[in-house]
Design a protein around this motif. Structure first.
Motif, PDB file in Angstrom:
ATOM      1  N   GLU A  96       0.823  -1.140   0.015  1.00  0.00           N
ATOM      2  CA  GLU A  96       0.014   0.062  -0.086  1.00  0.00           C
ATOM      3  C   GLU A  96       0.907   1.091   0.093  1.00  0.00           C
ATOM      4  O   GLU A  96       0.679   2.146  -0.804  1.00  0.00           O
ATOM      5  CB  GLU A  96      -0.825  -0.107   1.214  1.00  0.00           C
ATOM      6  CG  GLU A  96      -1.937   1.332   1.264  1.00  0.00           C
ATOM      7  CD  GLU A  96      -2.785   1.297   2.640  1.00  0.00           C
ATOM      8  OE1 GLU A  96      -3.373   2.288   2.653  1.00  0.00           O
ATOM      9  OE2 GLU A  96      -2.579   0.179   3.175  1.00  0.00           O
ATOM     10  N   ARG A  97       1.921   1.219   0.775  1.00  0.00           N
ATOM     11  CA  ARG A  97       2.953   2.267   0.769  1.00  0.00           C
ATOM     12  C   ARG A  97       3.600   2.344  -0.536  1.00  0.00           C
ATOM     13  O   ARG A  97       3.748   3.722  -1.003  1.00  0.00           O
ATOM     14  CB  ARG A  97       3.818   2.110   2.086  1.00  0.00           C
ATOM     15  CG  ARG A  97       3.118   2.579   3.345  1.00  0.00           C
ATOM     16  CD  ARG A  97       4.005   2.253   4.421  1.00  0.00           C
ATOM     17  NE  ARG A  97       3.901   2.974   5.533  1.00  0.00           N
ATOM     18  CZ  ARG A  97       2.824   2.889   6.443  1.00  0.00           C
ATOM     19  NH1 ARG A  97       1.878   1.634   6.018  1.00  0.00           N
ATOM     20  NH2 ARG A  97       2.357   3.704   7.594  1.00  0.00           N
ATOM     21  N   LEU A  98       3.918   1.251  -1.043  1.00  0.00           N
ATOM     22  CA  LEU A  98       4.607   1.382  -2.258  1.00  0.00           C
ATOM     23  C   LEU A  98       3.767   1.989  -3.528  1.00  0.00           C
ATOM     24  O   LEU A  98       4.347   2.704  -4.420  1.00  0.00           O
ATOM     25  CB  LEU A  98       5.324  -0.049  -2.767  1.00  0.00           C
ATOM     26  CG  LEU A  98       6.185  -0.824  -1.992  1.00  0.00           C
ATOM     27  CD1 LEU A  98       6.459  -1.995  -2.083  1.00  0.00           C
ATOM     28  CD2 LEU A  98       7.558  -0.063  -2.011  1.00  0.00           C
ATOM     29  N   GLU A  99       2.646   1.576  -3.481  1.00  0.00           N
ATOM     30  CA  GLU A  99       1.681   1.978  -4.554  1.00  0.00           C
ATOM     31  C   GLU A  99       1.507   3.401  -4.477  1.00  0.00           C
ATOM     32  O   GLU A  99       1.161   4.194  -5.484  1.00  0.00           O
ATOM     33  CB  GLU A  99       0.218   1.097  -4.492  1.00  0.00           C
ATOM     34  CG  GLU A  99       0.848  -0.127  -5.200  1.00  0.00           C
ATOM     35  CD  GLU A  99      -0.550  -1.057  -4.863  1.00  0.00           C
ATOM     36  OE1 GLU A  99      -1.688  -0.599  -4.236  1.00  0.00           O
ATOM     37  OE2 GLU A  99      -0.867  -2.136  -4.898  1.00  0.00           O
ATOM     38  N   THR A 100       1.349   3.827  -3.074  1.00  0.00           N
ATOM     39  CA  THR A 100       1.370   5.515  -3.126  1.00  0.00           C
ATOM     40  C   THR A 100       2.269   6.177  -3.016  1.00  0.00           C
ATOM     41  O   THR A 100       2.115   7.476  -2.589  1.00  0.00           O
ATOM     42  CB  THR A 100       0.237   5.502  -1.758  1.00  0.00           C
ATOM     43  OG1 THR A 100       1.023   5.053  -0.549  1.00  0.00           O
ATOM     44  CG2 THR A 100      -1.058   5.039  -2.045  1.00  0.00           C
TER      45      THR A 100
END
Length: 294
Positions: free
Chosen positions: A155-159
């Motif tokens: 989730e952090r990587l995608e955002t």
């Protein structure tokens, strides 16, 4: 004197109960550590199969499309610190938090602290956790926790809130020292997987880039499972060593209390003998003096 003796007797009884608790905790920790160790080979075999699938996927026509393993450049570094959820582990959590603090560029890190006790130690050291979760209490819970961590990471990587991911965890060993392993999870290094020497690429139904991305995510998940299982085994071995030390202290305390009991009992017996002797002498009638002849 009798009051002091009864206090010592009560203390001896409570220490014996504590010894039973310590022995039980040691046995539970040993069983959990052995169970965790027995599952490591299965996790590594699963990671090996995923790695083999990545090697096969690299044979596809777009094999040059996978992300490069080069330096990701500036950005947020996510550090996963695997600590203990329960107590009686000595300095296990302190060592883990100190290792996280000494990582290069730790000021710009986003910490994932696993384990309630570890979160308390991290807060005491001024290490602020951006994400946290309880550490597992049983080996069966490792897969679910690894899934939660993987979801939070991606989730952090995608955002765009993470560019690098590192996991810090302990590994079980025979010595009393805590061995901490640092492993880089992301950016994913595809170059470490060998491409099989065959002419025909595998038949797939997904685009090569998507296939490699999903396989990489599965491999990261397997690595997290291994890190959590190893840390769980190391945590319980630390608890075993703490219980061994506690048992030694319990035996020392029992020896001291037993000595105090014997001394107080001897003093009580001596006092009773003196008291009986004094009473017997006072109760004895005075001897009559012989009458002088007229």
């Amino acid at each position: 004197m009798s009051n002091k003796l009864s206090d010592v007797e009560a203390r001896i009884a409570s220490v014996h109960e504590l010894e039973s608790v310590v022995s039980a905790m040691r046995g539970i920790a040993a069983a959990r550590s052995q169970e965790a160790r027995s599952r490591i080979d299965g996790i590594r075999a699963c990671a090996g199969m995923i790695g083999a699938a990545i090697g096969d996927a690299l044979m596809l026509d777009e094999r040059g499309a996978q992300p490069a393993p080069a330096d990701a450049g500036p950005g947020t570094h996510v550090v996963i610190v695997v600590c203990a959820e329960q107590g009686f582990v000595g300095t296990f959590n302190e060592h883990m938090i100190e290792a996280a603090e000494h990582l290069p560029g730790s000021d710009a890190c986003d910490y994932f602290v696993i384990g309630g006790r570890g979160a308390v130690v991290a807060d005491a050291h001024g290490l602020r956790a951006g994400w946290s979760a309880p550490m597992v209490a049983h080996a069966d819970e490792v897969a679910a926790l690894a899934g939660r961590i993987t979801e939070a990471l991606y989730e952090r990587l995608e955002t765009g809130r993470a560019t690098r991911v590192t996991v810090l965890h302990a590994v079980p060993q025979l010595s009393a020292a805590i061995d901490i392993v640092q492993k880089s999870l992301l950016p994913f290094d595809f170059t470490r997987f060998a491409v099989p020497a065959r002419h025909l690429a595998p038949l797939v139904t997904l685009a090569p880039r998507r296939l490699l991305a999903e396989l990489a995510e599965e491999y990261v998940y397997a690595q997290l499972c291994e890190a959590l299982m190893l840390s769980f085994a190391a945590e319980n071995e630390a608890r075993m060593r703490a219980m061994i030390a506690a048992r030694t202290n319990v035996h020392d305390t029992l020896d001291q209390l037993t000595g105090d009991f014997r001394r107080l009992r001897q003093e009580e017996i001596t006092a009773e003998i003196v008291e009986l002797s004094a009473g017997s002498s006072a109760a004895q009638p005075a001897r009559r003096k012989p009458r002088s002849p007229d």
